[in-house]
Enzyme design. Structure first.
Site, PDB file in Angstrom:
ATOM      1  N   LYS A 307      21.130  33.762  26.796  1.00  0.00           N
ATOM      2  CA  LYS A 307      20.680  34.747  27.789  1.00  0.00           C
ATOM      3  C   LYS A 307      20.894  36.134  27.207  1.00  0.00           C
ATOM      4  O   LYS A 307      22.025  36.501  26.855  1.00  0.00           O
ATOM      5  CB  LYS A 307      21.480  34.610  29.090  1.00  0.00           C
ATOM      6  CG  LYS A 307      21.045  33.460  29.960  1.00  0.00           C
ATOM      7  CD  LYS A 307      21.733  33.583  31.312  1.00  0.00           C
ATOM      8  CE  LYS A 307      21.363  32.433  32.230  1.00  0.00           C
ATOM      9  NZ  LYS A 307      22.134  32.487  33.489  1.00  0.00           N
ATOM     10  N   GLU A 349      37.402  32.766  33.075  1.00  0.00           N
ATOM     11  CA  GLU A 349      36.301  31.865  32.671  1.00  0.00           C
ATOM     12  C   GLU A 349      36.856  30.580  32.046  1.00  0.00           C
ATOM     13  O   GLU A 349      36.306  29.493  32.245  1.00  0.00           O
ATOM     14  CB  GLU A 349      35.350  32.561  31.681  1.00  0.00           C
ATOM     15  CG  GLU A 349      34.699  33.854  32.196  1.00  0.00           C
ATOM     16  CD  GLU A 349      33.703  33.655  33.344  1.00  0.00           C
ATOM     17  OE1 GLU A 349      33.320  32.509  33.629  1.00  0.00           O
ATOM     18  OE2 GLU A 349      33.319  34.676  33.959  1.00  0.00           O
ATOM     19  N   LYS A 391      30.553  24.910  27.548  1.00  0.00           N
ATOM     20  CA  LYS A 391      29.376  25.750  27.834  1.00  0.00           C
ATOM     21  C   LYS A 391      28.150  25.195  27.102  1.00  0.00           C
ATOM     22  O   LYS A 391      27.040  25.168  27.658  1.00  0.00           O
ATOM     23  CB  LYS A 391      29.629  27.211  27.447  1.00  0.00           C
ATOM     24  CG  LYS A 391      28.389  28.067  27.669  1.00  0.00           C
ATOM     25  CD  LYS A 391      28.564  29.294  28.487  1.00  0.00           C
ATOM     26  CE  LYS A 391      27.213  29.919  28.840  1.00  0.00           C
ATOM     27  NZ  LYS A 391      27.207  31.327  29.007  1.00  0.00           N
ATOM     28  N   ARG A 405      23.080  24.201  35.364  1.00  0.00           N
ATOM     29  CA  ARG A 405      23.739  25.372  34.767  1.00  0.00           C
ATOM     30  C   ARG A 405      24.413  26.222  35.850  1.00  0.00           C
ATOM     31  O   ARG A 405      25.332  26.989  35.568  1.00  0.00           O
ATOM     32  CB  ARG A 405      22.722  26.198  33.951  1.00  0.00           C
ATOM     33  CG  ARG A 405      23.354  27.255  33.059  1.00  0.00           C
ATOM     34  CD  ARG A 405      22.368  27.795  32.015  1.00  0.00           C
ATOM     35  NE  ARG A 405      22.923  28.927  31.290  1.00  0.00           N
ATOM     36  CZ  ARG A 405      22.413  29.438  30.184  1.00  0.00           C
ATOM     37  NH1 ARG A 405      21.331  28.910  29.643  1.00  0.00           N
ATOM     38  NH2 ARG A 405      22.969  30.480  29.588  1.00  0.00           N
ATOM     39  N   HIS A 430      35.132  42.058  35.648  1.00  0.00           N
ATOM     40  CA  HIS A 430      34.416  40.817  35.989  1.00  0.00           C
ATOM     41  C   HIS A 430      35.383  39.639  36.132  1.00  0.00           C
ATOM     42  O   HIS A 430      35.359  38.915  37.132  1.00  0.00           O
ATOM     43  CB  HIS A 430      33.361  40.551  34.907  1.00  0.00           C
ATOM     44  CG  HIS A 430      32.602  39.274  35.102  1.00  0.00           C
ATOM     45  ND1 HIS A 430      31.671  39.114  36.109  1.00  0.00           N
ATOM     46  CD2 HIS A 430      32.646  38.093  34.439  1.00  0.00           C
ATOM     47  CE1 HIS A 430      31.171  37.893  36.040  1.00  0.00           C
ATOM     48  NE2 HIS A 430      31.747  37.248  35.043  1.00  0.00           N
TER      49      HIS A 430
HETATM   50  N1  LIG Z   1      24.588  36.593  28.219  1.00  0.00           N
HETATM   51  C1  LIG Z   1      25.430  35.940  28.987  1.00  0.00           C
HETATM   52  O1  LIG Z   1      25.293  34.732  29.203  1.00  0.00           O
HETATM   53  C2  LIG Z   1      26.578  36.681  29.597  1.00  0.00           C
HETATM   54  C3  LIG Z   1      27.624  35.964  30.212  1.00  0.00           C
HETATM   55  C4  LIG Z   1      28.695  36.677  30.714  1.00  0.00           C
HETATM   56  C5  LIG Z   1      28.732  38.061  30.620  1.00  0.00           C
HETATM   57  N2  LIG Z   1      27.690  38.729  30.021  1.00  0.00           N
HETATM   58  C6  LIG Z   1      27.698  40.189  29.888  1.00  0.00           C
HETATM   59  O2  LIG Z   1      28.763  40.555  29.039  1.00  0.00           O
HETATM   60  C7  LIG Z   1      29.113  41.903  29.321  1.00  0.00           C
HETATM   61  C8  LIG Z   1      30.619  42.047  29.292  1.00  0.00           C
HETATM   62  O3  LIG Z   1      31.030  41.717  27.995  1.00  0.00           O
HETATM   63  P1  LIG Z   1      32.540  41.870  27.481  1.00  0.00           P
HETATM   64  O4  LIG Z   1      33.476  41.582  28.571  1.00  0.00           O
HETATM   65  O5  LIG Z   1      32.606  41.078  26.232  1.00  0.00           O
HETATM   66  O6  LIG Z   1      32.728  43.415  27.201  1.00  0.00           O
HETATM   67  P2  LIG Z   1      31.887  44.624  26.594  1.00  0.00           P
HETATM   68  O7  LIG Z   1      30.960  44.221  25.531  1.00  0.00           O
HETATM   69  O8  LIG Z   1      31.317  45.363  27.746  1.00  0.00           O
HETATM   70  O9  LIG Z   1      33.049  45.466  25.941  1.00  0.00           O
HETATM   71  C9  LIG Z   1      34.095  45.986  26.755  1.00  0.00           C
HETATM   72  C10 LIG Z   1      34.844  47.049  25.981  1.00  0.00           C
HETATM   73  O10 LIG Z   1      35.615  46.461  24.929  1.00  0.00           O
HETATM   74  C11 LIG Z   1      35.349  47.124  23.696  1.00  0.00           C
HETATM   75  N3  LIG Z   1      35.582  46.137  22.632  1.00  0.00           N
HETATM   76  C12 LIG Z   1      34.818  45.092  22.292  1.00  0.00           C
HETATM   77  N4  LIG Z   1      35.429  44.367  21.328  1.00  0.00           N
HETATM   78  C13 LIG Z   1      36.592  44.972  21.050  1.00  0.00           C
HETATM   79  C14 LIG Z   1      37.651  44.699  20.152  1.00  0.00           C
HETATM   80  N5  LIG Z   1      37.668  43.613  19.376  1.00  0.00           N
HETATM   81  N6  LIG Z   1      38.691  45.564  20.115  1.00  0.00           N
HETATM   82  C15 LIG Z   1      38.727  46.643  20.944  1.00  0.00           C
HETATM   83  N7  LIG Z   1      37.757  46.938  21.813  1.00  0.00           N
HETATM   84  C16 LIG Z   1      36.702  46.116  21.876  1.00  0.00           C
HETATM   85  C17 LIG Z   1      33.949  47.638  23.858  1.00  0.00           C
HETATM   86  O11 LIG Z   1      33.686  48.723  23.013  1.00  0.00           O
HETATM   87  C18 LIG Z   1      33.923  48.055  25.315  1.00  0.00           C
HETATM   88  O12 LIG Z   1      34.487  49.328  25.462  1.00  0.00           O
HETATM   89  C19 LIG Z   1      28.484  42.233  30.676  1.00  0.00           C
HETATM   90  O13 LIG Z   1      27.415  43.111  30.465  1.00  0.00           O
HETATM   91  C20 LIG Z   1      27.968  40.907  31.179  1.00  0.00           C
HETATM   92  O14 LIG Z   1      26.793  41.040  31.952  1.00  0.00           O
HETATM   93  C21 LIG Z   1      26.624  38.055  29.517  1.00  0.00           C
END
Ligand SMILES: NC(=O)c1ccc[n+]([C@@H]2O[C@H](COP(=O)([O-])OP(=O)(O)OC[C@H]3O[C@@H](n4cnc5c(N)ncnc54)[C@H](O)[C@@H]3O)[C@@H](O)[C@H]2O)c1
Length: 526
Positions: A307, A349, A391, A405, A430
């Protein structure tokens, strides 16, 4: 099961497939099968005799039958393929569908040296120096379709070690010929070049600036593999997920001359993966991409399933595409710099997976929770692996979310409403919102579906250890209103995922508002 169970070695004559296969199998504790040996046993004569007596097609038919037999085996196996097997359409489809295909590659001169006069190999016609370059040209499209490329210019034991390091404990997302491998191991970042399409000459690296060190290391590894790198640093986070940001990245890909056979690599959390995957899906109507997650949430959730997309003014993820990556590479060492709060909240999760499928996750959490919260790479890799297995299974059963799903939404009915209700002050991220939602869904599962109370107590206790037991001060009526707004969006009433028991989720459950209100009263602060 989606743990990787079949590895197929392909390559030109002299690349060492038959020597590497048993050594690799021994390292993995698997069996090995050599298709050429099977053909000889089935035909009762050497391959050159089969070709002379019965023709090349008869030999190919025997090869195909032996491959199909190997694929029907229930144990884990390494398959050494005859050199020409991957060039046969039916065999290639079967190999891609059911195994991780590893191309063992070495320079022509080395292959020719190893082959001597080519005795016993009818297709070399006694002249390897002339035939090897011809075979390489003929089979290049087939080799380009391999999932992993490993240099065969070393001793067989070393080559086996290289493949084992990349694929031990790997998970496969079984989506037929679009299936892919999730590599999970400390240090896996350095293996990303092995997963690139062999034909790719340029890599567009869309990397979160928060992962600047790993991005430089990855760019160096890609350059050493002989490719150009177009570095596209971005600021990760929800604000990246816009139509404008995706458009700007697409412009940069065009300017850099990224072509159909090239590859996008995403290095970052879910926000970077979602945007980079969308960019890969739309650049030139779709190019290959590899997802290298740097947050725990991305490793166990967002990187798997294809996705991709961006947010619109009306809401999250309203524009996008389902576009599977060609590989996901999870290196738990990249989590070292992630702040504590996003790290811990990803456990919502993980606990969710344990409640809807488990696959040994509960035992891992019970045995190692303190080390996991300290980010100990060993247990962390195991937990990431089991989460990916779950998953991958669910995604493979229902890629476009037309049914099963939906069980991934356990805890998300209330979770999404809480996120929306608190969006203005960012009080909950989240995972924290989903944890509250799981506690509410747990209460309803006991009341409405008779889920054993001790299983829900276990869920709540683990969430509490992960720092996810807060009861936010939010008006239940507001949460109900946001749930109803979601309901209007889907037009079919609020539907819940509840549990009959651990591992027995039921989706599409209608719940009376009175019961929802009572559950919310228990998980929200007054
Ligand atoms: N595609 C899918 O199936 C799916 C599923 C669940 C969530 N999502 C999406 O994922 C997003 C959230 O992702 P997330 O929680 O991974 O966070 P993110 O990508 O929004 O990152 C959160 C923060 O962490 C920082 N960051 C990332 N990696 C780091 C690291 N190793 N060290 C320090 N800082 C770091 C980033 O710069 C950012 O400031 C949402 O937009 C959500 O909609 C998508």
């Amino acid at each position: 099961m989606s743990a990787l169970r079949r590895i197929a070695l392909v390559g030109l004559p002299g690349s060492g497939k038959s020597a590497v296969a048993p050594l690799l199998a021994a390292r993995l504790g698997w069996a090995s099968v050599d298709i050429d040996d099977e053909v000889v046993a089935d035909a009762g004569k050497p391959i050159e005799q089969v070709v002379v007596d019965d023709g090349e097609q008869a030999f190919r038919d025997l090869e195909q039958a032996a491959l199909e037999r190997a694929m029907r085996r229930s144990d884990s196996i390494v398959i050494a393929c005859g050199g020409g097997l991957i060039a046969q359409e039916a065999a290639r489809r079967l190999l891609h569908d059911m195994s991780c295909v590893v191309w063992l590659d070495a320079p022509d001169a080395l292959l020719v040296e190893r082959l001597g006069n080519g005795a016993g190999r009818p297709l070399l016609r006694g002249n390897p120096a002339e035939r090897i370059p011809q075979l390489r040209a003929m089979r290049q499209p087939a080799h380009d379709s391999a999932h992993l490329t490993v240099s065969a210019a070393a001793e067989p034991g070393e080559v086996a070690g290289r493949v084992a390091a990349a694929l031990k404990g790997a998970v496969r997302v079984p989506l037929g010929t679009r299936g892919y491998t999730i590599e999970i191991s400390p240090g896996a970042l350095d293996d990303v070049p092995l997963h690139l399409p062999p034909a790719a000459t340029r890599v567009a690296l869309i990397a979160d600036r928060a992962a600047g060190g790993p991005a430089r290391r990855l760019a160096g590894a890609v350059q050493r593999s002989g490719r150009e790198v177009t570095a596209l640093p971005v600021n990760g986070g929800e604000r990246l997920k816009t139509w404008g940001a995706a458009g700007r990245l697409l412009g940069r890909l065009s300017d850099a001359g990224v072509r159909r056979h090239d590859c996008v690599v995403a290095l970052g959390g879910g926000s970077v993966g979602d945007v980079a995957g969308f960019v890969a899906a739309t650049h030139l109507r779709g190019v290959a991409w590899i997802n290298v997650p740097t947050t725990l949430l991305a490793m166990v959730d967002s990187a798997i399933g294809g996705k991709t997309g961006v947010n619109l003014a009306r809401g999250k993820n309203l524009a996008g595409a389902v576009w599977q990556p060609r590989a996901v590479v999870c290196d738990p060492e990249l989590l070292g710099t992630l702040p504590d709060r996003p790290y811990r909240s990803a456990f919502a999760e993980i606990v969710k997976y344990s409640m809807i499928r488990d696959r040994g996750l509960a035992a891992l959490l019970d045995a190692h929770l303190p080390e996991l919260l300290e980010r100990d790479a060993g247990p962390l890799a195991a937990v990431v692996r089991q989460s990916c297995v779950i998953k991958a299974e669910i995604v493979a059963a229902d890629e476009r979310e037309s049914g099963e799903r939906a069980i991934l939404n356990y805890g998300h009915t209330v979770g999404h409403a809480l996120e929306a209700a608190t969006a203005y002050d960012g009080a909950l991220n989240h995972g924290e919102a989903v944890a509250v939602g799981m506690r509410a869904a747990g209460i309803l599962s006991v009341e409405l579906l008779g889920c054993p109370r001790d299983q829900i107590r276990w869920q709540d206790r683990v969430l509490e250890h992960c720092g996810l037991a807060a009861s936010p001060r939010v008006d239940p009526t507001l949460v109900l209103r946001h749930m109803a707004a979601d309901k209007k969006a889907v037009g079919a009433g609020v539907r819940w995922v509840l549990l009959e028991a651990r591992g027995r989720p039921r989706f599409g459950q209608a719940v009376p508002e009175r019961a929802v209100r009572q559950a919310l009263d228990q998980v929200l602060a007054r």
